[in-house]
Design a protein around this motif. Structure first.
Motif, PDB file in Angstrom:
ATOM      1  N   ASP A  14      71.629   2.986 -56.661  1.00 13.67           N
ATOM      2  CA  ASP A  14      71.836   1.603 -56.239  1.00 13.67           C
ATOM      3  C   ASP A  14      72.967   1.516 -55.212  1.00 13.67           C
ATOM      4  O   ASP A  14      72.839   0.851 -54.177  1.00 13.67           O
ATOM      5  N   GLN A  15      74.069   2.228 -55.465  1.00  9.78           N
ATOM      6  CA  GLN A  15      75.194   2.228 -54.526  1.00  9.78           C
ATOM      7  C   GLN A  15      74.802   2.904 -53.222  1.00  9.78           C
ATOM      8  O   GLN A  15      75.154   2.441 -52.139  1.00  9.78           O
ATOM      9  N   TRP A  16      74.057   4.013 -53.306  1.00  7.96           N
ATOM     10  CA  TRP A  16      73.598   4.718 -52.109  1.00  7.96           C
ATOM     11  C   TRP A  16      72.726   3.807 -51.249  1.00  7.96           C
ATOM     12  O   TRP A  16      72.885   3.755 -50.036  1.00  7.96           O
ATOM     13  N   LEU A  17      71.825   3.061 -51.885  1.00  7.77           N
ATOM     14  CA  LEU A  17      70.981   2.135 -51.121  1.00  7.77           C
ATOM     15  C   LEU A  17      71.816   1.053 -50.453  1.00  7.77           C
ATOM     16  O   LEU A  17      71.567   0.680 -49.302  1.00  7.77           O
ATOM     17  N   HIS A  18      72.806   0.549 -51.162  1.00  8.42           N
ATOM     18  CA  HIS A  18      73.691  -0.475 -50.597  1.00  8.42           C
ATOM     19  C   HIS A  18      74.427   0.076 -49.370  1.00  8.42           C
ATOM     20  O   HIS A  18      74.493  -0.577 -48.324  1.00  8.42           O
ATOM     21  N   ASP A  19      74.946   1.292 -49.499  1.00  3.00           N
ATOM     22  CA  ASP A  19      75.646   1.928 -48.377  1.00  3.00           C
ATOM     23  C   ASP A  19      74.692   2.228 -47.221  1.00  3.00           C
ATOM     24  O   ASP A  19      75.040   2.064 -46.051  1.00  3.00           O
ATOM     25  N   LEU A  20      73.483   2.669 -47.554  1.00  2.15           N
ATOM     26  CA  LEU A  20      72.489   2.976 -46.529  1.00  2.15           C
ATOM     27  C   LEU A  20      72.107   1.726 -45.741  1.00  2.15           C
ATOM     28  O   LEU A  20      71.926   1.779 -44.525  1.00  2.15           O
ATOM     29  N   GLU A  21      72.003   0.603 -46.428  1.00  2.00           N
ATOM     30  CA  GLU A  21      71.657  -0.658 -45.750  1.00  2.00           C
ATOM     31  C   GLU A  21      72.659  -0.979 -44.648  1.00  2.00           C
ATOM     32  O   GLU A  21      72.283  -1.427 -43.561  1.00  2.00           O
ATOM     33  N   LYS A  22      73.937  -0.712 -44.907  1.00  2.00           N
ATOM     34  CA  LYS A  22      74.978  -0.971 -43.912  1.00  2.00           C
ATOM     35  C   LYS A  22      74.964   0.067 -42.792  1.00  2.00           C
ATOM     36  O   LYS A  22      75.103  -0.268 -41.628  1.00  2.00           O
TER      37      LYS A  22
END
Length: 72
Positions: A14-22
């Motif tokens: 979930d955190q990786w996806l959040h970071d990837l979005e940015k």
């Protein structure tokens, strides 16, 4: 209508996806599309295309924080 699968993400994913979005919005969209396909078709869709020698461990995730998919 086919039954939809529940896809649960670990906190780390979930955190990786959040970071990837940015960092890389296009890749984020592609990853979300792949997760959506998994939710719609389940594991019968097969493994994603790509290199088979990446040494990815298929262990079951421990814990879950997010659900990606349609209706609840």
């Amino acid at each position: 209508m086919e039954e939809q699968w529940d896809v649960y993400l670990t906190d780390e994913v979930d955190q990786w996806l959040h970071d990837l979005e940015k960092a890389d919005p296009l890749s984020y969209v592609l990853v979300n599309q792949a997760i959506w396909i998994l939710a719609c078709h389940g594991p019968a869709e097969g493994a994603p295309s790509g290199r088979s020698d990446q040494g990815i461990d298929a262990a079951q995730p421990q814990g879950a924080s997010s659900r990606i998919g349609g209706a609840e």
